[in-house]
Design a protein around this motif. Structure first.
Motif, PDB file in Angstrom:
ATOM      1  N   VAL A 150       0.865  -1.184   0.000  1.00 48.39           N
ATOM      2  CA  VAL A 150       0.000   0.000   0.000  1.00 48.39           C
ATOM      3  C   VAL A 150       0.896   1.227   0.000  1.00 48.39           C
ATOM      4  O   VAL A 150       1.863   1.284   0.763  1.00 48.39           O
ATOM      5  CB  VAL A 150      -0.919   0.028   1.239  1.00 48.39           C
ATOM      6  N   VAL A 151       0.581   2.207  -0.849  1.00 50.53           N
ATOM      7  CA  VAL A 151       1.391   3.421  -0.934  1.00 50.53           C
ATOM      8  C   VAL A 151       0.523   4.625  -0.574  1.00 50.53           C
ATOM      9  O   VAL A 151      -0.598   4.770  -1.083  1.00 50.53           O
ATOM     10  CB  VAL A 151       1.985   3.609  -2.336  1.00 50.53           C
ATOM     11  N   VAL A 152       1.029   5.459   0.301  1.00 50.44           N
ATOM     12  CA  VAL A 152       0.328   6.685   0.683  1.00 50.44           C
ATOM     13  C   VAL A 152       1.272   7.865   0.486  1.00 50.44           C
ATOM     14  O   VAL A 152       2.476   7.758   0.746  1.00 50.44           O
ATOM     15  CB  VAL A 152      -0.182   6.621   2.140  1.00 50.44           C
ATOM     16  N   ALA A 153       0.742   8.966  -0.025  1.00 49.80           N
ATOM     17  CA  ALA A 153       1.565  10.144  -0.318  1.00 49.80           C
ATOM     18  C   ALA A 153       0.934  11.379   0.296  1.00 49.80           C
ATOM     19  O   ALA A 153      -0.144  11.811  -0.124  1.00 49.80           O
ATOM     20  CB  ALA A 153       1.707  10.323  -1.833  1.00 49.80           C
ATOM     21  N   THR A 154       1.577  11.951   1.293  1.00 44.15           N
ATOM     22  CA  THR A 154       1.062  13.161   1.925  1.00 44.15           C
ATOM     23  C   THR A 154       1.310  14.385   1.046  1.00 44.15           C
ATOM     24  O   THR A 154       2.294  14.457   0.311  1.00 44.15           O
ATOM     25  CB  THR A 154       1.709  13.388   3.303  1.00 44.15           C
ATOM     26  N   ASP A 155       0.397  15.354   1.145  1.00 46.55           N
ATOM     27  CA  ASP A 155       0.614  16.671   0.532  1.00 46.55           C
ATOM     28  C   ASP A 155       1.320  17.614   1.515  1.00 46.55           C
ATOM     29  O   ASP A 155       1.799  18.667   1.097  1.00 46.55           O
ATOM     30  CB  ASP A 155      -0.721  17.324   0.150  1.00 46.55           C
ATOM     31  N   TYR A 156       1.305  17.296   2.793  1.00 43.96           N
ATOM     32  CA  TYR A 156       1.702  18.132   3.939  1.00 43.96           C
ATOM     33  C   TYR A 156       0.582  19.129   4.252  1.00 43.96           C
ATOM     34  O   TYR A 156      -0.256  19.440   3.409  1.00 43.96           O
ATOM     35  CB  TYR A 156       3.005  18.912   3.723  1.00 43.96           C
ATOM     36  N   GLN A 157       0.611  19.626   5.490  1.00 41.65           N
ATOM     37  CA  GLN A 157      -0.380  20.630   5.873  1.00 41.65           C
ATOM     38  C   GLN A 157      -0.141  21.910   5.062  1.00 41.65           C
ATOM     39  O   GLN A 157       0.979  22.209   4.652  1.00 41.65           O
ATOM     40  CB  GLN A 157      -0.319  20.917   7.376  1.00 41.65           C
ATOM     41  N   GLY A 158      -1.205  22.657   4.834  1.00 44.86           N
ATOM     42  CA  GLY A 158      -1.079  23.936   4.128  1.00 44.86           C
ATOM     43  C   GLY A 158      -1.042  23.839   2.624  1.00 44.86           C
ATOM     44  O   GLY A 158      -0.953  24.862   1.943  1.00 44.86           O
ATOM     45  N   LEU A 159      -1.104  22.632   2.080  1.00 40.07           N
ATOM     46  CA  LEU A 159      -1.111  22.454   0.627  1.00 40.07           C
ATOM     47  C   LEU A 159      -2.415  21.784   0.199  1.00 40.07           C
ATOM     48  O   LEU A 159      -2.436  20.805  -0.534  1.00 40.07           O
ATOM     49  CB  LEU A 159       0.093  21.626   0.167  1.00 40.07           C
ATOM     50  N   GLY A 160      -3.512  22.348   0.690  1.00 37.61           N
ATOM     51  CA  GLY A 160      -4.829  21.836   0.331  1.00 37.61           C
ATOM     52  C   GLY A 160      -5.735  21.591   1.516  1.00 37.61           C
ATOM     53  O   GLY A 160      -6.937  21.387   1.345  1.00 37.61           O
ATOM     54  N   GLY A 161      -5.184  21.639   2.725  1.00 39.54           N
ATOM     55  CA  GLY A 161      -5.987  21.377   3.912  1.00 39.54           C
ATOM     56  C   GLY A 161      -6.201  22.591   4.792  1.00 39.54           C
ATOM     57  O   GLY A 161      -6.668  22.463   5.921  1.00 39.54           O
ATOM     58  N   GLY A 162      -5.852  23.775   4.285  1.00 38.66           N
ATOM     59  CA  GLY A 162      -5.978  24.986   5.087  1.00 38.66           C
ATOM     60  C   GLY A 162      -4.750  25.228   5.943  1.00 38.66           C
ATOM     61  O   GLY A 162      -3.897  24.344   6.102  1.00 38.66           O
ATOM     62  N   GLY A 163      -4.651  26.436   6.480  1.00 40.60           N
ATOM     63  CA  GLY A 163      -3.477  26.809   7.260  1.00 40.60           C
ATOM     64  C   GLY A 163      -2.330  27.204   6.350  1.00 40.60           C
ATOM     65  O   GLY A 163      -2.365  26.998   5.141  1.00 40.60           O
ATOM     66  N   LYS A 164      -1.299  27.768   6.929  1.00 41.20           N
ATOM     67  CA  LYS A 164      -0.144  28.239   6.170  1.00 41.20           C
ATOM     68  C   LYS A 164       0.917  27.145   6.134  1.00 41.20           C
ATOM     69  O   LYS A 164       1.333  26.646   7.177  1.00 41.20           O
ATOM     70  CB  LYS A 164       0.403  29.509   6.839  1.00 41.20           C
ATOM     71  N   HIS A 165       1.348  26.777   4.941  1.00 38.36           N
ATOM     72  CA  HIS A 165       2.280  25.658   4.797  1.00 38.36           C
ATOM     73  C   HIS A 165       3.628  25.950   5.455  1.00 38.36           C
ATOM     74  O   HIS A 165       4.272  26.961   5.178  1.00 38.36           O
ATOM     75  CB  HIS A 165       2.506  25.355   3.317  1.00 38.36           C
ATOM     76  N   GLN A 166       4.056  25.032   6.308  1.00 40.29           N
ATOM     77  CA  GLN A 166       5.340  25.176   7.003  1.00 40.29           C
ATOM     78  C   GLN A 166       6.430  24.520   6.149  1.00 40.29           C
ATOM     79  O   GLN A 166       6.992  23.485   6.499  1.00 40.29           O
ATOM     80  CB  GLN A 166       5.246  24.576   8.400  1.00 40.29           C
ATOM     81  N   TYR A 167       6.724  25.177   5.045  1.00 39.82           N
ATOM     82  CA  TYR A 167       7.673  24.631   4.084  1.00 39.82           C
ATOM     83  C   TYR A 167       9.043  24.398   4.713  1.00 39.82           C
ATOM     84  O   TYR A 167       9.586  25.272   5.390  1.00 39.82           O
ATOM     85  CB  TYR A 167       7.823  25.582   2.888  1.00 39.82           C
ATOM     86  N   ALA A 168       9.598  23.216   4.485  1.00 37.94           N
ATOM     87  CA  ALA A 168      10.936  22.834   4.938  1.00 37.94           C
ATOM     88  C   ALA A 168      11.088  22.838   6.459  1.00 37.94           C
ATOM     89  O   ALA A 168      12.209  22.779   6.961  1.00 37.94           O
ATOM     90  CB  ALA A 168      12.007  23.710   4.300  1.00 37.94           C
ATOM     91  N   VAL A 169       9.982  22.925   7.187  1.00 40.62           N
ATOM     92  CA  VAL A 169      10.023  22.691   8.635  1.00 40.62           C
ATOM     93  C   VAL A 169       9.879  21.180   8.785  1.00 40.62           C
ATOM     94  O   VAL A 169       8.774  20.636   8.864  1.00 40.62           O
ATOM     95  CB  VAL A 169       8.910  23.455   9.370  1.00 40.62           C
ATOM     96  N   ALA A 170      11.025  20.513   8.768  1.00 41.77           N
ATOM     97  CA  ALA A 170      11.032  19.052   8.660  1.00 41.77           C
ATOM     98  C   ALA A 170      10.283  18.379   9.805  1.00 41.77           C
ATOM     99  O   ALA A 170       9.678  17.318   9.620  1.00 41.77           O
ATOM    100  CB  ALA A 170      12.469  18.541   8.608  1.00 41.77           C
ATOM    101  N   GLY A 171      10.298  19.000  10.978  1.00 43.95           N
ATOM    102  CA  GLY A 171       9.580  18.431  12.111  1.00 43.95           C
ATOM    103  C   GLY A 171       8.083  18.371  11.874  1.00 43.95           C
ATOM    104  O   GLY A 171       7.422  17.408  12.282  1.00 43.95           O
ATOM    105  N   SER A 172       7.530  19.374  11.203  1.00 47.57           N
ATOM    106  CA  SER A 172       6.102  19.359  10.851  1.00 47.57           C
ATOM    107  C   SER A 172       5.839  18.434   9.681  1.00 47.57           C
ATOM    108  O   SER A 172       4.903  17.626   9.693  1.00 47.57           O
ATOM    109  CB  SER A 172       5.626  20.782  10.506  1.00 47.57           C
ATOM    110  N   ASN A 173       6.663  18.554   8.643  1.00 48.49           N
ATOM    111  CA  ASN A 173       6.489  17.698   7.454  1.00 48.49           C
ATOM    112  C   ASN A 173       6.632  16.225   7.814  1.00 48.49           C
ATOM    113  O   ASN A 173       5.928  15.369   7.275  1.00 48.49           O
ATOM    114  CB  ASN A 173       7.500  18.072   6.381  1.00 48.49           C
TER     115      ASN A 173
END
Length: 432
Positions: A150-173
């Motif tokens: 089974v393969v799952v691929a996250t978009d990360y928060q802020g890229l379609g789910g609302g909120g401001k994307h924490q780009y390159a904040v590896a702890g959040s990603n």
């Protein structure tokens, strides 16, 4: 005369950009609905899903939205994609591969699962065979489905789910990556078991090695699925900001040197500068006490915020290049302010200096200018000293950042199959 006209045109373009309405991007219905939902529920809990088509034979696919949390443990919503084999699963359940994508941008419409046909093998913008303005799809997807994973691929928060994307904040990603696996396992139709491998590239490589050191988070009880059986981590060209500036908080002079060094490192061209701007923007999203105006001019702060709220990569770089040309560094302050706080945030949001909970393998190319190889070289030294099992594999020839996923794919397919089969990974840490 030509130079004068050029200056006037650039100035006019900038004025028009500020006069325009700063409207958020329009979103497909699935994501528009998700953005109105509350981030309430257990970690990994799916709050919305829809079945979608996939050209992969013997596979079924879904878009999902699920509960996650960020570096400060604030609840968030992430969206993503799940692809699973059809048919009856084995009693022990199917192994899970959780994919973390590379940079796609910072605006809400930059999530890879949003493209028209997302459940396909990895498609890269820069490559000759690329067919889109963005990177999307999942590497080794056909091969993994054939193997019964089974393969799952996250978009990360802020890229379609609302909120401001924490780009390159590896702890959040990395948390979004972990919770994507929990979400996929919770879906009865996938037949997924708890054996899990995480893999990612670039931004997603950073998320992957960050997840490797989030043992406490992985072992936290009360998620929609507890007690994942993590078998390993595959990181392609992973970034690790913390290891680069680990002594930055020693004193003010060290903080100044570290922040100025990062600015210099990523200011050699507009493409790398765009990544730096996104990193600062994403870090500020995770640490709201910080201000963009600490590092950018007042005008630069407004430009960066407007562009990054509304555009994806590589359009961000195109916009900076069109508007500023080789003068993009005029968006930066002559002297960065509040550098100690920024250094602390960059370190805190990056990979934790904690022994990985399972083996890590890194693939990299000698011509990678987007993620300097020194990052994962230092990461390996740091984690091996803690007793981790970290292997770095240099790809043959002179490979770039963008040739890394394709060339490494058959290599880590074998590595993954060995881990799933229960074969122990040889300790590949360099001997002193």
């Amino acid at each position: 005369m030509i130079k004068l006209l050029s200056t006037l045109i650039v100035g006019s373009t900038l004025s028009l950009s500020f006069a325009a309405v700063n409207a958020n991007p329009s979103m497909p219905p699935f994501y528009a609905d998700v953005m109105k939902m509350a981030s309430e529920g257990k970690l990994g809990q799916i709050i919305k899903q829809e079945k979608i088509s996939t050209p992969i034979k013997g596979a079924q696919a879904w878009r999902i939205a699920y509960i996650s949390s960020d570096i400060a443990e604030r609840p968030t919503i992430s969206t993503g994609l799940v692809v699973a084999p059809v048919g009856t699963a084995p009693k022990e359940g199917r192994p899970v591969l959780a994919w973390a994508h590379g940079t796609t941008g910072t605006a809400q419409n930059c999530g890879p699962s949003q493209v028209t046909n997302p459940a396909v093998p990895l498609n890269q913008y820069f490559l000759v065979g690329g067919n889109s303005w963005t990177d999307y799809g999942i590497p080794n997807l056909e091969e993994f489905v054939k193997e019964g994973y089974v393969v799952v691929a996250t978009d990360y928060q802020g890229l379609g789910g609302g909120g401001k994307h924490q780009y390159a904040v590896a702890g959040s990603n990395g948390r979004d990556l972990i919770n994507s696996a929990r979400a996929a396992i919770s879906m009865k139709d996938t037949g997924a078991g708890k054996r899990t491998i995480f893999y990612g590239w670039s931004q997603g490589g950073g998320a992957t090695i960050a997840a490797a050191s989030l043992g406490d988070y992985l072992n936290k009880k009360g998620a929609v699925i507890d007690d994942l059986q993590v078998l390993g981590f595959v990181a392609m060209a992973p970034d690790d900001a913390a290891v680069m500036i680990q002594t930055a908080t020693k004193d003010q002079a060290s903080a100044d040197k570290a922040i100025n060094g990062l600015i210099q490192l990523f200011s050699d061209n507009v493409f790398n500068f765009s990544h730096f701007a996104m990193t600062i923007w994403g870090t500020q999203a995770a640490y709201p006490n910080l201000k963009l105006s600490d590092l950018f001019t007042d005008q630069g702060s407004k430009v960066v915020d407007q562009v990054l709220l509304n555009k994806c990569m590589h359009v961000i770089a195109d916009t900076f290049n069109y508007t500023y040309g080789n003068q993009f560094k005029t968006l930066l302050r002559d002297k960065p302010a509040n550098t100690m706080a920024w250094a602390k945030a960059l370190i805190d949001g990056s990979v934790m200096p904690v022994k990985p909970i399972a083996p890590v393998v890194i693939y990299w190319g000698t011509k990678d200018t987007a993620v300097p190889p020194i990052m994962h070289e230092l990461y390996q030294k740091q984690m091996c000293a803690m007793g981790g099992n970290i292997e770095r594999i240099q790809l043959p020839g002179e490979q770039t950042h963008f040739s890394t996923p394709g060339l490494s794919a058959p290599m880590y397919l074998t590595w993954v199959k060995d881990r799933v089969a229960g074969k122990p990974a040889t300790n590949s840490c360099p001997k002193n």
